[in-house]
Design a protein around this motif. Structure first.
Motif, short mmCIF file in Angstrom:
data_model
loop_
_atom_site.label_atom_id
_atom_site.label_comp_id
_atom_site.label_asym_id
_atom_site.label_seq_id
_atom_site.Cartn_x
_atom_site.Cartn_y
_atom_site.Cartn_z
N ILE A 10 3.43 23.74 -14.38
CA ILE A 10 4.66 23.44 -14.79
C ILE A 10 4.73 21.88 -14.87
CG2 ILE A 10 7.11 22.69 -14.14
CD1 ILE A 10 6.88 25.12 -12.42
N ALA A 11 4.20 20.51 -13.61
CA ALA A 11 3.90 19.26 -14.68
C ALA A 11 3.42 19.22 -15.73
CB ALA A 11 3.43 18.39 -12.69
N LEU A 12 1.98 19.90 -15.67
CA LEU A 12 1.73 19.64 -17.35
C LEU A 12 1.89 19.85 -17.78
CD1 LEU A 12 -1.96 20.50 -15.39
CD2 LEU A 12 -1.77 17.94 -16.38
N ALA A 15 4.60 17.49 -19.61
CA ALA A 15 3.90 16.05 -19.76
C ALA A 15 3.46 16.19 -20.83
CB ALA A 15 3.18 16.05 -18.63
N TYR A 16 3.14 17.69 -21.57
CA TYR A 16 2.61 17.86 -22.29
C TYR A 16 3.66 17.76 -23.68
CZ TYR A 16 0.81 20.80 -26.72
OH TYR A 16 0.45 21.13 -27.91
N LEU A 17 4.67 19.09 -22.95
CA LEU A 17 6.02 19.12 -24.10
C LEU A 17 6.73 18.05 -24.45
CD1 LEU A 17 7.99 22.35 -22.53
CD2 LEU A 17 6.45 21.64 -24.61
N ALA A 18 6.73 17.11 -23.07
CA ALA A 18 7.21 15.31 -23.68
C ALA A 18 6.65 14.57 -24.37
CB ALA A 18 7.42 14.77 -22.11
N ASP A 19 5.07 14.85 -24.44
CA ASP A 19 3.98 13.68 -25.58
C ASP A 19 4.10 15.03 -27.00
OD1 ASP A 19 1.89 11.89 -25.71
OD2 ASP A 19 0.77 13.90 -26.29
N GLN A 20 4.77 15.67 -26.67
CA GLN A 20 4.28 16.26 -27.96
C GLN A 20 6.06 16.44 -29.07
OE1 GLN A 20 2.01 17.75 -30.19
NE2 GLN A 20 0.52 17.21 -28.36
N ALA A 21 6.82 16.20 -28.30
CA ALA A 21 8.35 15.71 -28.29
C ALA A 21 8.30 14.02 -28.66
CB ALA A 21 9.51 15.60 -27.88
N GLY A 22 7.17 13.31 -28.24
CA GLY A 22 7.39 11.81 -28.52
C GLY A 22 8.33 10.94 -27.55
N SER A 28 10.37 12.76 -12.71
CA SER A 28 10.51 14.63 -11.08
C SER A 28 10.71 13.91 -10.28
CB SER A 28 9.16 15.36 -11.43
OG SER A 28 7.72 14.02 -11.29
N LYS A 29 11.09 14.41 -9.77
CA LYS A 29 11.70 14.00 -8.40
C LYS A 29 11.68 15.59 -7.35
CE LYS A 29 16.66 15.50 -8.34
NZ LYS A 29 16.67 16.46 -7.19
N ARG A 30 11.42 15.24 -5.70
CA ARG A 30 12.13 16.74 -5.23
C ARG A 30 12.72 17.31 -5.23
NH1 ARG A 30 8.40 16.10 0.40
NH2 ARG A 30 9.80 17.27 0.45
N LEU A 44 9.44 10.62 -9.79
CA LEU A 44 7.77 9.82 -10.04
C LEU A 44 8.53 9.77 -11.32
CD1 LEU A 44 4.73 9.62 -9.52
CD2 LEU A 44 4.69 11.26 -10.19
N LYS A 45 8.33 9.52 -12.44
CA LYS A 45 8.17 9.13 -13.80
C LYS A 45 6.20 8.24 -14.57
CE LYS A 45 9.50 5.76 -17.41
NZ LYS A 45 10.16 4.68 -17.87
N THR A 46 6.88 9.07 -15.50
CA THR A 46 5.23 9.75 -16.04
C THR A 46 5.62 9.36 -16.86
OG1 THR A 46 4.68 11.71 -14.67
CG2 THR A 46 3.27 11.19 -16.25
N LYS A 47 3.99 8.23 -17.41
CA LYS A 47 4.44 7.50 -18.15
C LYS A 47 3.93 8.24 -19.97
CE LYS A 47 6.05 3.42 -16.50
NZ LYS A 47 5.80 2.30 -16.62
N SER A 48 4.23 8.44 -20.77
CA SER A 48 3.28 8.83 -22.46
C SER A 48 2.46 7.96 -23.37
CB SER A 48 3.70 10.10 -23.19
OG SER A 48 3.38 10.36 -23.67
#
Length: 154
Positions: A10-12, A15-22, A28-30, A44-48
């Motif tokens: 789900i996380a991957l 992240a992929y969808l966020a990257d594709q959307a620019g 994400s959080k517990r 947790l913030k995952t940067k693209s």
């Protein structure tokens, strides 16, 4: 173990969808973690990031400080922002020598204390996706318009 695998998938996917959307990234959080301001290990913030090509206008170097590449959008010659120079020492020195050999006057609007080069050097800049300006930007490599890149051969 299956829950960890599904959560990772789900996380991957997110992240992929966020990257594709620019988008700049995702947060994400517990599930059981309420919002609270300030740093926390429950969020947790995952940067693209993206890498784009710009023109190198010059280099800002001051003793004891990080070196910056001053950049323009291709074909404009207009200052667009700066990026940390993250090249290894050999490549930094080669870039600095190139800028010094082709030093010229700064373009209109540049008031930073820098050595300005002449046109003809492309710079590949890594920066946060989804931003008009540069955030967390770094110079990955550079190349002359008519030769191979700094990270390869000259």
């Amino acid at each position: 173990m299956r829950g960890v695998w599904i959560a990772s998938l789900i996380a991957l996917t997110a992240a992929y969808l966020a990257d594709q959307a620019g988008l700049e990234g995702i947060v994400s959080k517990r599930a059981d973690s309420p919002y609270r301001s300030g740093p926390t290990t429950n969020w947790l913030k995952t940067k693209s990031f993206t890498v784009q090509e710009y023109e190198l206008l010059g280099v800002e170097r001051e003793p004891g400080k990080a070196a910056f590449a001053l950049l323009a959008r291709p074909g404009t010659g207009k200052y667009a922002g700066s990026a940390f120079i993250t090249l290894n020492q050999e490549m930094r020195e080669r870039l600095w020598k190139r800028v010094q050999e082709h030093a010229g006057p700064p373009p209109k609007g540049i008031k930073r204390p820098a050595t300005m080069g002449q046109a003809g050097v492309k710079a590949h800049i890594k920066h946060l996706r989804g931003e008009f300006g540069f955030r967390h930007a770094s110079l990955q490599d550079s190349e002359r318009s008519d030769t191979s890149s700094e990270h390869g051969t000259n």
